[in-house]
Design an enzyme around this catalytic site. Structure first.
Site, PDB file in Angstrom:
ATOM      1  N   SER A   7      34.790 -13.628   2.067  1.00 52.30           N
ATOM      2  CA  SER A   7      33.897 -13.119   1.032  1.00 52.30           C
ATOM      3  C   SER A   7      33.671 -14.190  -0.023  1.00 52.30           C
ATOM      4  CB  SER A   7      34.498 -11.876   0.375  1.00 52.30           C
ATOM      5  OG  SER A   7      33.765 -11.535  -0.794  1.00 52.30           O
ATOM      6  N   HIS A  30      30.623 -13.037   4.358  1.00 56.59           N
ATOM      7  CA  HIS A  30      30.434 -11.765   3.672  1.00 56.59           C
ATOM      8  C   HIS A  30      29.871 -12.040   2.283  1.00 56.59           C
ATOM      9  CE1 HIS A  30      31.419  -7.478   3.021  1.00 56.59           C
ATOM     10  NE2 HIS A  30      31.744  -7.838   1.792  1.00 56.59           N
ATOM     11  N   HIS A  63      26.873  -6.954   1.847  1.00 55.93           N
ATOM     12  CA  HIS A  63      27.496  -5.720   1.362  1.00 55.93           C
ATOM     13  C   HIS A  63      26.759  -5.303   0.098  1.00 55.93           C
ATOM     14  CE1 HIS A  63      31.416  -3.549  -0.078  1.00 55.93           C
ATOM     15  NE2 HIS A  63      30.410  -2.726   0.121  1.00 55.93           N
ATOM     16  N   MET A  65      26.318  -3.191  -2.725  1.00 54.34           N
ATOM     17  CA  MET A  65      26.927  -2.230  -3.650  1.00 54.34           C
ATOM     18  C   MET A  65      25.919  -1.952  -4.760  1.00 54.34           C
ATOM     19  SD  MET A  65      30.851  -3.666  -3.744  1.00 54.34           S
ATOM     20  CE  MET A  65      30.429  -5.374  -3.373  1.00 54.34           C
ATOM     21  N   ASP A 172      37.353  -3.821   4.022  1.00 57.63           N
ATOM     22  CA  ASP A 172      37.087  -4.712   2.903  1.00 57.63           C
ATOM     23  C   ASP A 172      37.959  -4.304   1.722  1.00 57.63           C
ATOM     24  OD1 ASP A 172      36.076  -6.309   0.913  1.00 57.63           O
ATOM     25  OD2 ASP A 172      34.036  -5.530   0.986  1.00 57.63           O
TER      26      ASP A 172
END
Length: 218
Positions: A7, A30, A63, A65, A172
């Site tokens: 990440s 990521h 990802h 969010m 994660d």
């Protein structure tokens, strides 16, 4: 298969390209996108995604969010995102969102917060390439791994096998040498690791070690 996904939230932002190149042995990269609304923090946007895509040919796992993630799908696909992983808590129709990602030529994934039950989504696994189980509260890096979420992983693994699906189970949050084996044993295939990789003296060696530990536990 085992996938290690560093990440970049834990990378050195002033040397992001250099840090991404240090993990050329990773399986994918990521990219955490935060909007300051769905989670109480801000992170990268399409411009940083495009910059990362310019320094690596690795698969970019986005990802998202963010609230109303569908509104931003096209921006992140245009920037180089390969899979759009959105939170079921952030959309009113997770199946429609997955279909929208596919229509843009991207893969799709559901992300599930620690406190969100998995059972309501088990009938919809055919619509996504990945389900990402959050083992910390989304929004900040460096949190402690929550082993109780592995019950969701076990349910997912059973249902995926029962239905003959190829959906990947990702995890994660708090993944490191001390936690990756128990996640792998529960049925996780893809592991997001931030500080465990970019906080190491040798990020590439950290990727190799995490992969070794995960494989040994399967």
């Amino acid at each position: 298969m085992i996938y290690i996904a560093p990440s970049i939230l834990a990378a050195d932002y002033a040397a992001l390209g250099e840090d991404v190149r240090k993990v050329s042995n990773a399986d994918l990269i990521h990219v955490d996108i935060m909007d300051g609304h769905f989670v109480p923090n801000l992170s990268f946007g399409p411009d940083v995604t495009k910059a990362v895509n310019g320094v690596t040919d690795k698969f970019l796992d986005m990802h998202l969010m963010i609230e109303q993630p569908e509104k931003w799908f096209a921006s992140y696909v245009d920037a180089g995102g390969d899979r759009l992983v959105f939170h079921v808590e952030a959309t009113s129709d997770h199946v429609a969102a997955a279909k929208a990602a596919h229509e843009l030529g991207a893969e799709a994934g559901f992300a599930i917060k620690p406190g969100t039950p998995i059972e309501p989504y088990l009938d919809d696994l055919e619509h996504v390439e990945e389900v990402m189980i959050m083992s910390v509260e989304p929004g900040f890096g460096g949190q402690k791994f929550m082993p109780e979420v592995l019950d969701k992983v076990r349910l997912l693994r059973s249902r995926i096998a029962e239905d003959g699906l190829s959906t990947i189970i990702a995890i994660d949050g708090g993944i490191a040498a001390a936690t990756i084996a128990q996640a792998a044993a529960a049925g996780v295939e893809s592991f997001v690791a931030g500080s465990a990789v970019f906080g190491a003296d040798d990020p590439a060696a950290a990727v190799d070690e995490l992969r070794r530990l995960a494989r040994a536990a399967r």
